[in-house]
Motif scaffolding. Structure first.
Motif, short mmCIF file in Angstrom:
data_model
loop_
_atom_site.label_atom_id
_atom_site.label_comp_id
_atom_site.label_asym_id
_atom_site.label_seq_id
_atom_site.Cartn_x
_atom_site.Cartn_y
_atom_site.Cartn_z
N LEU A 448 0.68 -1.21 -0.02
CA LEU A 448 0.07 0.05 0.02
C LEU A 448 0.89 1.26 0.06
CD1 LEU A 448 -2.75 -0.87 2.62
CD2 LEU A 448 -2.93 -1.06 0.01
N LEU A 449 1.97 1.23 0.63
CA LEU A 449 2.87 2.47 0.84
C LEU A 449 3.88 2.46 -0.45
CD1 LEU A 449 3.95 2.42 4.68
CD2 LEU A 449 2.08 3.79 3.32
N TRP A 480 -7.44 3.29 -1.07
CA TRP A 480 -6.63 4.00 0.08
C TRP A 480 -5.97 5.44 -0.61
CZ3 TRP A 480 -5.03 2.76 4.96
CH2 TRP A 480 -5.75 1.62 5.59
N LYS A 481 -5.80 5.37 -1.79
CA LYS A 481 -5.17 6.76 -2.21
C LYS A 481 -6.56 7.69 -2.48
CE LYS A 481 -1.30 4.99 -5.18
NZ LYS A 481 -0.69 4.97 -6.54
N LEU A 487 -3.15 7.03 3.77
CA LEU A 487 -1.74 6.34 3.53
C LEU A 487 -0.80 7.08 4.31
CD1 LEU A 487 -1.36 5.68 -0.24
CD2 LEU A 487 -2.09 4.18 1.45
N HIS A 491 1.37 5.09 7.14
CA HIS A 491 2.81 5.05 7.03
C HIS A 491 3.31 5.40 8.50
CE1 HIS A 491 6.65 7.25 6.42
NE2 HIS A 491 6.78 6.40 5.48
#
Length: 610
Positions: A448-449, A480-481, A487, A491
């Motif tokens: 995801l990151l 998610w974006k 995010l 993070h």
């Protein structure tokens, strides 16, 4: 506290439900590692072992324990006796003269000998280091440590693990064995792609095979389970398709499907062509619509005859599986072609019509489609039904719940402000939800990151493994974006921008198992079989280097340095070596002098007279 509410009761009920619905031990899609095979083989004696443990060990167990203790310390007794004998016989054996001759021989050696000695030692330790590193990279353990535990420990009187385990089996151990079997179960990916329209197109462009043989073999087993039954030999087209699902060659399967369609409209033949021959989603959708027409007719006929016997019931079950599969794939085609609302309606209707067929995990397809529509209230309603304590969990369930809670605070979230004022209640709930999701599957945040590149998801996934993380991130990264700041919050929680909410700052959270059972050890092996060889499998937690690799690395470096220094400064290293040896043996000489002053000098003479 949130952590207390998700622990054992949830997981035990999950296991019972999974074993009832899917038959976890005997299901063909279970990856059986050594630990899992042992758990499955020994599962029958769990209750007896618990009764034995309650009754307490008997006399044979006590005697065996005493013998094990005796053999464990026998070598120490023999060593002490040997030292005493050598000391008593130092005169007759002329040990002092032998040591003097050895020291004289060592004094006559040139520095070249010491250079060769240290260089050879460095070379040998270097070779051992290379072998140990290769063995650790391939098998995940140290060769020397494995040999020591497997072969040397029994010789030194170690306790047999298998015996002690079978003797002291308890209910908790039985639960952990059942959990290992359940956690290593390989599931059908609910969002799997189409072979002809997606996987094959990837192969044409890149020249790489996105699917492994193990993954495709599991799919073949699934197709035989869902799309065949014992009465297929009564219909020629079904008999042909029964053989087609067993074929390894894709062209042979496609030819068999065309042959079956020449006889009559066969729903499973249309399914095979839509999955493997169609090169676009539009072509696949057309074939699935033809399959739907044929499948509905078979389903209605078998529904009327299902109570006439076991064979009719099996045929109706097969026709039900075929119909559900076709409707689900049609909904996925609509989703891929941009008709998301139509896909959502088809999935909802399918879940209402067949509520008991949860093995297809259609609710995960529905969650992804609702997130695409940004219908977060509907997503929350689906989660309220399926994120239940008694239902199996998945990365889609856990991370979608975390996304919804992060959405409520992420747009205004700032790590600096949170460090100064602390976390609010909503922020703490979001962080706890992310912790829960990461504990369930710790591989997802890297994808995801975008710290690790994505590949096409496999057709089967291992829950809590890298394969499930790839399948989730492949479809949900865009969601998610779309949520501003989500995010960023992930993070901060994952990497540890501020330590009081950093997941990675918690010492070994997965081994302890806060919200779920401890992280299973079989995920890496199963993921390596499910994922293609060009993908670097994510391993969590990172394995620490074994002691013997560090030891051989230090020994190799130290001996290489000694060889270099001895070659460059032979006289200085000789003086240093003599000083080091004299310092090393000074305590021993002191003890020897004290012992000689206490014991009589004529001890050996008196012993011979006796």
């Amino acid at each position: 506290m949130m952590r207390g509410s998700y622990s054992e009761p949830e997981s035990k009920q999950e296991l019972e439900r999974e074993s009832l619905l899917f038959g976890a031990v005997n299901h063909p899609s279970i990856h059986r590692g050594p630990a899992v095979a042992a758990a499955a083989a020994g599962g029958g004696g769990g209750s007896n072992g618990g009764n034995m443990a309650d009754s307490g060990p008997g006399l044979p167990e006590h005697m065996k324990g005493c013998m094990s203790w005796y053999w464990s310390y026998l070598w120490a007794i023999w060593f002490c006796v040997l030292v005493c004998l050598l000391y008593s016989l130092r005169g007759p054996l002329r040990i002092h003269d032998s040591l003097g001759s050895v020291s004289m021989f060592l004094n006559t050696l040139t520095p070249k000998f010491y250079v060769a000695l240290t260089g050879t030692s460095s070379l040998i330790s270097g070779l051992i280091l290379i072998f140990e590193w290769w063995y650790f990279r391939k098998y995940g353990t140290s060769f020397i440590e494995q040999v020591s535990v497997s072969h040397l420990r029994p010789l030194l009187g170690g306790v047999d693990n298998s015996t002690s385990t079978s003797t002291n089996t308890s209910n908790g151990e039985s639960d952990s064995n059942r959990q290992s079997v359940s956690e290593c179960k390989v599931w059908r990916n609910p969002l799997n792609l189409f072979r002809g329209a997606e996987y094959n197109r990837y192969t044409w462009v890149t020249g790489r095979e996105p699917l492994t043989y193990y993954d495709m073999n599991l799919s073949a087993q699934d197709h035989q389970t869902f799309f065949t039954c014992d009465t297929d030999h009564l219909r020629p087209s079904d008999a042909i398709m029964q053989k087609a699902w067993r074929e390894r060659n894709p062209q042979a399967r496609i030819s068999a499907a065309h042959e079956a369609l020449e006889l009559n409209d066969c729903a499973t033949a249309y399914i095979l062509l839509a999955e493997e021959e169609a090169t676009t989603i539009i072509e696949a959708e057309k074939l699935f619509k033809q399959a739907l027409k044929a499948g509905e007719g078979c389903y209605r006929r078998s529904q009327q005859l299902q109570h006439h016997g076991a064979q009719y019931e099996a045929q109706h079950r097969r026709d039900t599986n075929v119909l559900v599969y076709i409707k689900r794939r049609l909904a996925m085609c609509s989703r891929k072609l941009g008709r998301t609302r139509e896909a959502v309606k088809m999935m909802r209707d399918l879940m209402k019509e067949f509520p008991l067929l949860s093995m297809f995990n259609i609710h995960e397809n529905l969650l992804e489609s609702l997130l695409e529509l940004q219908a977060y209230a509907d997503v929350q309603a689906v989660l309220a039904k399926y994120d239940d304590i008694s239902l199996p969990k998945s990365a889609t369930i856990c991370y979608t719940a975390a996304l919804l809670k992060a959405r409520a605070v992420s747009d205004k979230f700032s790590p600096e402000a949170a460090s100064r004022r602390g976390l609010s209640t909503a922020e703490m709930n979001a962080v706890e939800a992310i912790h829960r999701a990461v504990e369930f599957n710790p591989h997802v945040p890297k994808y995801l990151l975008e710290m690790k590149s994505l590949i096409l998801p496999p057709e089967h996934i291992l829950k809590r493994g890298d394969s499930e993380a790839i399948a989730y991130a492949f479809f949900h990264l865009q969601h998610w974006k779309r949520v501003e700041g989500a995010l960023n919050l992930l993070h901060c929680t994952w990497e540890g921008s501020f330590p009081f909410i950093a997941f990675r700052m918690i010492p070994y959270p997965l081994e302890k198992g806060h919200l779920f059972y401890p992280y299973p050890i079989c995920t890496e092996t199963a993921d390596r079989e499910l994922l293609p060889s060009f993908h670097e499998v994510s391993v969590y937690p990172k394995k620490e280097l074994p002691f013997f690799i560090l030891f051989t690395a230090g020994l190799c470096s130290f001996t290489a340095m000694l060889a270099l220094l001895t070659h460059q400064f032979p006289e200085l290293m000789g003086v240093f070596a003599k000083a080091f040896l004299s310092t090393l043996f000074a305590p021993l000489n002191f003890v020897m002098e004290k012992v000689e002053s206490i014991l009589p000098s004529s001890l050996w003479h008196q012993l011979t007279r006796i």
